[in-house]
Motif scaffolding. Structure first.
Motif, PDB file in Angstrom:
ATOM      1  N   ALA A  20       1.010  -1.368   0.069  1.00  0.00           N
ATOM      2  CA  ALA A  20       0.111  -0.021   0.170  1.00  0.00           C
ATOM      3  C   ALA A  20       0.575   1.292  -0.006  1.00  0.00           C
ATOM      4  O   ALA A  20       0.393   2.156  -0.707  1.00  0.00           O
ATOM      5  CB  ALA A  20      -1.043   0.182   1.174  1.00  0.00           C
ATOM      6  N   ARG A  21       2.228   1.141   0.797  1.00  0.00           N
ATOM      7  CA  ARG A  21       2.958   2.196   0.994  1.00  0.00           C
ATOM      8  C   ARG A  21       3.581   2.523  -0.744  1.00  0.00           C
ATOM      9  O   ARG A  21       3.516   3.679  -0.971  1.00  0.00           O
ATOM     10  CB  ARG A  21       3.899   2.288   1.780  1.00  0.00           C
ATOM     11  CG  ARG A  21       4.729   3.322   1.928  1.00  0.00           C
ATOM     12  CD  ARG A  21       5.809   3.451   3.038  1.00  0.00           C
ATOM     13  NE  ARG A  21       6.703   4.612   3.022  1.00  0.00           N
ATOM     14  CZ  ARG A  21       7.582   4.744   4.045  1.00  0.00           C
ATOM     15  NH1 ARG A  21       8.304   3.718   4.838  1.00  0.00           N
ATOM     16  NH2 ARG A  21       8.135   5.862   3.822  1.00  0.00           N
ATOM     17  N   GLU A  22       3.776   1.403  -1.226  1.00  0.00           N
ATOM     18  CA  GLU A  22       4.451   1.290  -2.415  1.00  0.00           C
ATOM     19  C   GLU A  22       3.490   2.110  -3.585  1.00  0.00           C
ATOM     20  O   GLU A  22       3.826   2.893  -4.336  1.00  0.00           O
ATOM     21  CB  GLU A  22       4.718   0.035  -3.062  1.00  0.00           C
ATOM     22  CG  GLU A  22       5.295  -0.113  -4.384  1.00  0.00           C
ATOM     23  CD  GLU A  22       5.465  -1.654  -4.738  1.00  0.00           C
ATOM     24  OE1 GLU A  22       5.676  -1.808  -5.841  1.00  0.00           O
ATOM     25  OE2 GLU A  22       5.075  -2.479  -3.831  1.00  0.00           O
ATOM     26  N   ALA A  23       2.193   1.631  -3.518  1.00  0.00           N
ATOM     27  CA  ALA A  23       1.277   2.213  -4.297  1.00  0.00           C
ATOM     28  C   ALA A  23       1.158   3.754  -4.012  1.00  0.00           C
ATOM     29  O   ALA A  23       0.740   4.495  -5.039  1.00  0.00           O
ATOM     30  CB  ALA A  23      -0.087   1.449  -4.062  1.00  0.00           C
ATOM     31  N   ARG A  24       1.024   4.320  -2.712  1.00  0.00           N
ATOM     32  CA  ARG A  24       0.950   5.687  -2.458  1.00  0.00           C
ATOM     33  C   ARG A  24       2.303   6.444  -2.905  1.00  0.00           C
ATOM     34  O   ARG A  24       1.698   7.371  -3.693  1.00  0.00           O
ATOM     35  CB  ARG A  24       1.002   5.758  -1.075  1.00  0.00           C
ATOM     36  CG  ARG A  24      -0.293   5.127  -0.331  1.00  0.00           C
ATOM     37  CD  ARG A  24      -0.588   5.965   1.424  1.00  0.00           C
ATOM     38  NE  ARG A  24       0.490   5.413   2.107  1.00  0.00           N
ATOM     39  CZ  ARG A  24       0.553   4.209   2.854  1.00  0.00           C
ATOM     40  NH1 ARG A  24      -0.491   3.435   2.550  1.00  0.00           N
ATOM     41  NH2 ARG A  24       1.532   4.058   3.625  1.00  0.00           N
ATOM     42  N   ILE A  25       3.243   5.749  -3.144  1.00  0.00           N
ATOM     43  CA  ILE A  25       4.433   6.630  -3.451  1.00  0.00           C
ATOM     44  C   ILE A  25       4.322   6.764  -4.974  1.00  0.00           C
ATOM     45  O   ILE A  25       4.573   7.772  -5.573  1.00  0.00           O
ATOM     46  CB  ILE A  25       5.800   5.683  -3.094  1.00  0.00           C
ATOM     47  CG1 ILE A  25       6.050   5.833  -1.678  1.00  0.00           C
ATOM     48  CG2 ILE A  25       7.090   6.571  -4.045  1.00  0.00           C
ATOM     49  CD1 ILE A  25       6.335   7.400  -1.062  1.00  0.00           C
ATOM     50  N   ALA A  26       3.790   5.806  -5.775  1.00  0.00           N
ATOM     51  CA  ALA A  26       3.642   5.635  -6.998  1.00  0.00           C
ATOM     52  C   ALA A  26       2.509   6.583  -7.310  1.00  0.00           C
ATOM     53  O   ALA A  26       2.791   7.491  -8.601  1.00  0.00           O
ATOM     54  CB  ALA A  26       3.228   4.303  -7.373  1.00  0.00           C
ATOM     55  N   SER A  27       1.494   6.886  -6.877  1.00  0.00           N
ATOM     56  CA  SER A  27       0.308   7.872  -7.021  1.00  0.00           C
ATOM     57  C   SER A  27       0.946   8.951  -6.613  1.00  0.00           C
ATOM     58  O   SER A  27       0.522   9.871  -7.439  1.00  0.00           O
ATOM     59  CB  SER A  27      -0.773   7.344  -6.293  1.00  0.00           C
ATOM     60  OG  SER A  27      -0.674   7.497  -4.835  1.00  0.00           O
ATOM     61  N   MET A  28       1.765   9.406  -5.783  1.00  0.00           N
ATOM     62  CA  MET A  28       2.309  10.732  -5.739  1.00  0.00           C
ATOM     63  C   MET A  28       3.283  11.134  -6.764  1.00  0.00           C
ATOM     64  O   MET A  28       2.919  12.553  -7.071  1.00  0.00           O
ATOM     65  CB  MET A  28       2.953  10.846  -4.303  1.00  0.00           C
ATOM     66  CG  MET A  28       3.381  12.054  -3.679  1.00  0.00           C
ATOM     67  SD  MET A  28       4.315  12.027  -2.319  1.00  0.00           S
ATOM     68  CE  MET A  28       3.329  11.001  -1.119  1.00  0.00           C
ATOM     69  N   VAL A  29       4.115  10.382  -7.144  1.00  0.00           N
ATOM     70  CA  VAL A  29       4.857  10.577  -8.268  1.00  0.00           C
ATOM     71  C   VAL A  29       3.955  10.884  -9.684  1.00  0.00           C
ATOM     72  O   VAL A  29       4.141  11.957 -10.480  1.00  0.00           O
ATOM     73  CB  VAL A  29       5.682   9.522  -8.929  1.00  0.00           C
ATOM     74  CG1 VAL A  29       6.377   9.539 -10.100  1.00  0.00           C
ATOM     75  CG2 VAL A  29       6.700   9.412  -7.514  1.00  0.00           C
ATOM     76  N   SER A  30       2.965  10.304  -9.707  1.00  0.00           N
ATOM     77  CA  SER A  30       1.872  10.385 -10.783  1.00  0.00           C
ATOM     78  C   SER A  30       1.323  11.802 -10.901  1.00  0.00           C
ATOM     79  O   SER A  30       1.260  12.582 -11.677  1.00  0.00           O
ATOM     80  CB  SER A  30       0.955   9.076 -11.303  1.00  0.00           C
ATOM     81  OG  SER A  30       1.768   7.900 -11.224  1.00  0.00           O
ATOM     82  N   ALA A  31       0.868  11.910  -9.559  1.00  0.00           N
ATOM     83  CA  ALA A  31       0.226  13.233  -9.236  1.00  0.00           C
ATOM     84  C   ALA A  31       1.097  14.472  -9.710  1.00  0.00           C
ATOM     85  O   ALA A  31       0.817  15.696 -10.231  1.00  0.00           O
ATOM     86  CB  ALA A  31      -0.505  13.331  -7.804  1.00  0.00           C
ATOM     87  N   VAL A  32       2.306  14.529  -9.102  1.00  0.00           N
ATOM     88  CA  VAL A  32       3.295  15.355  -9.272  1.00  0.00           C
ATOM     89  C   VAL A  32       3.355  15.692 -11.173  1.00  0.00           C
ATOM     90  O   VAL A  32       3.558  16.542 -11.340  1.00  0.00           O
ATOM     91  CB  VAL A  32       4.616  15.309  -8.575  1.00  0.00           C
ATOM     92  CG1 VAL A  32       5.630  16.184  -9.029  1.00  0.00           C
ATOM     93  CG2 VAL A  32       4.522  15.399  -7.259  1.00  0.00           C
ATOM     94  N   LEU A  33       3.772  14.631 -11.633  1.00  0.00           N
ATOM     95  CA  LEU A  33       3.891  14.677 -13.141  1.00  0.00           C
ATOM     96  C   LEU A  33       2.735  15.345 -13.630  1.00  0.00           C
ATOM     97  O   LEU A  33       2.694  15.979 -14.835  1.00  0.00           O
ATOM     98  CB  LEU A  33       4.157  13.167 -13.637  1.00  0.00           C
ATOM     99  CG  LEU A  33       5.463  12.452 -13.377  1.00  0.00           C
ATOM    100  CD1 LEU A  33       5.531  11.267 -13.931  1.00  0.00           C
ATOM    101  CD2 LEU A  33       6.439  13.547 -13.864  1.00  0.00           C
TER     102      LEU A  33
END
Length: 531
Positions: free
Chosen positions: A482-495
């Motif tokens: 779940a933390r892995e998914a949160r980090i990925a979604s954070m990167v996607s949001a910034v992009l």
């Protein structure tokens, strides 16, 4: 305006698309659906064909990847062939090859035979996307109608990616694994019957000599980079994947140098001189980076964390497909009124909001949280994809629409591959670190290593452990994922937020004529008649 003829006598007349063109659009959506389905259906089909054919681990990877590799590598070549020899001709030839390769795949008796069939499917599939999109460019000359047509085309590709696992799951409930390939055949037959009746042929009246060496260089360059990126996603950063990427980039540099000096290049590099072409191309790659990259976590969360089967998880993904046409319709409606840059920026911000909601995802979050976030993302991405594609098509002269379409699709392929590799590698590092800190002390070093490789490995390891230890390992693995998914979604949001700023900053000027005939980059193009 409608283009009449395919040779030097080509003329234009002021008219809107009629019934024939809209019926032709419906025909063009069919191969889009199948090309997209063939990339996603293998996820649900692999277990069945593995039990039947018994492929090795390496053969499994090639069964999965051969189609996408050849598809990405040949898009530029096939798009240029359509411009030169006729877009309808290339499309129908590809349909014949796609149907034949589908039969070969369905009745494969060995892993090697299936890999060969997937290679042929990739070669044939590479003709479909650029041919269909460039035919839309030559069939719809009214900007509003073309925007709507591109939106329908975009929805067709998106729908195929979602429908692939669903249709595949339903077929596998009643038939053998080869049935997922045989559904291509009647659709291709329908395309071969209706295509000549509804699709108008178009080709560049002065194509020049085909650059065979350039085609080989482009294939090697794209395959090298895509293969290296996928290897990074599977095995992490290492000398091997980096070497493949470096070799692909080196060949790509040679290819670009040749395109600058060749008399009849595959790609007219002057296309990139206008920001109305280059910036949307970059935005399309960033879109695919986030959407395809996050799909790694989306499917695993549903199947491993929430315990869903492949078909159930595919059905839960339906809302993301059902809302995408709404985003496309809104985008194509408002783009002519408020301008494409504003609509693209708005779509990117909507996608950003969806990714931000996914940064709150927890291991005990329900399916509604995941599906709700991805639904918001899909609305935004659908809006962006439709408008970006239309802007790219309109920025290129009509005779180069095939090459422009191929570049749009290739940029999306690169973006998706990079998303899988970079988000996957970043997520894997986060997962391993988190699991190492939270895993139960009773695990041996071997068990911890197996559980730390992937979430699937953790679930499999837990199945062989005593009850209390198994539950603790699963809980730790789910929280780490779940933390892995949160980090990925954070990167996607910034992009996505950064892309919104980019499009708003670089495309602020009023849009010039869609033909770009008066652009200095195309100063040698013949002037188009006034409306």
């Amino acid at each position: 305006m409608r283009l009449r003829g395919t040779g030097e006598d080509m003329t234009e007349e002021n008219t809107s698309a009629g019934t024939r063109e809209w019926a032709g659009l419906a025909v063009l959506v069919l191969p889009c659906l199948l090309a997209s389905m063939d990339m996603s259906v293998m996820f649900i089909t692999l277990p069945s064909l593995t039990a039947d054919l018994g492929p090795s681990g390496s053969e499994q990877l090639w069964i999965m990847d051969a189609y996408g590799f050849l598809l990405a590598g040949l898009l530029i070549t096939m798009g240029t062939l359509g411009d030169r020899f006729g877009r309808r001709r290339v499309l129908l030839s590809g349909a014949v090859a796609f149907g034949a390769a589908s039969v070969l795949a369905a009745f494969s008796t060995s892993a090697g035979m299936l890999i060969a069939a997937r290679v042929l499917l990739g070669v044939a599939g590479a003709t479909l996307a650029p041919s269909t999109l460039s035919l839309i460019r030559s069939m719809f000359h009214d900007a509003k109608q073309r925007a709507t047509a591109v939106g329908v085309w975009t929805a067709g590709f998106a729908g195929g990616a979602v429908l692939g696992p669903i249709i595949g799951g339903l077929l596998l409930e009643h038939f053998w694994w080869g049935s997922v390939f045989l559904i291509n055949v009647p659709v291709m037959i329908l395309l071969l019957i209706l295509g000549p009746l509804l699709l108008t042929e178009y080709r560049d009246p002065r194509p020049g000599r085909f650059d065979l060496l350039g085609a080989v260089l482009s294939l090697v360059a794209v395959l090298g980079v895509i293969y290296g990126v996928k290897a990074m996603a599977e095995h992490g950063f290492g000398w091997g994947p980096v070497a493949y990427c470096a070799a692909g980039l080196a060949v790509g540099a040679v290819f670009l140098r040749r395109q600058r000096t060749a008399a009849n290049p595959l790609i007219d590099l002057r296309l990139f001189r206008t920001r109305w072409f280059s910036v949307p191309l970059l935005i399309g790659a960033l879109d695919a980076f986030g959407l395809v990259g996050f799909s790694l976590f989306n499917w695993q969360f549903m199947q491993l964390v929430l315990g869903m089967g492949p078909l159930e998880s595919a059905l839960w993904s339906m809302p993301t497909f059902l809302v995408m046409p709404a985003g496309i319709a809104l985008a194509t409606t408002f783009a002519p009124r408020v301008g494409a840059p504003r609509v693209i920026a708005a779509g990117l911000l909507v996608a950003t909001a969806g990714y931000v909601s996914l940064t709150l995802l927890q291991a005990d979050s329900g399916i509604l949280h995941l599906v709700g976030g991805m639904t918001v993302v899909s609305i935004g991405i659908g809006a962006v994809s439709a408008v970006v594609t239309e802007v790219i098509l309109s920025a290129a002269p009509p005779e180069r629409a095939g090459a422009a379409s191929a570049l749009a699709e290739t940029s999306a392929e690169f973006g998706g591959a990079l998303g899988i590799a970079l988000l996957g590698s970043l997520g894997a590092a986060v997962y391993r670190a988190e699991l190492a800190a939270e895993a139960p002390d009773a695990l041996t070093s071997g068990e911890l290593e197996a559980a730390g490789n992937t979430l699937g490995g953790a679930v499999e390891t837990a199945s062989a452990l005593p009850g209390g230890t198994a539950e603790a390992l699963r809980d730790a693995a789910f929280e780490a994922f779940a933390r892995e998914a949160r980090i990925a979604s954070m990167v996607s949001a910034v992009l996505m937020a950064g892309a919104a700023v980019l499009i708003a900053t670089l495309l602020r000027a009023p849009r010039r004529r869609a033909s770009r005939a008066d652009d200095p980059a195309f100063s040698d193009a013949p002037p188009r008649p006034e409306r």
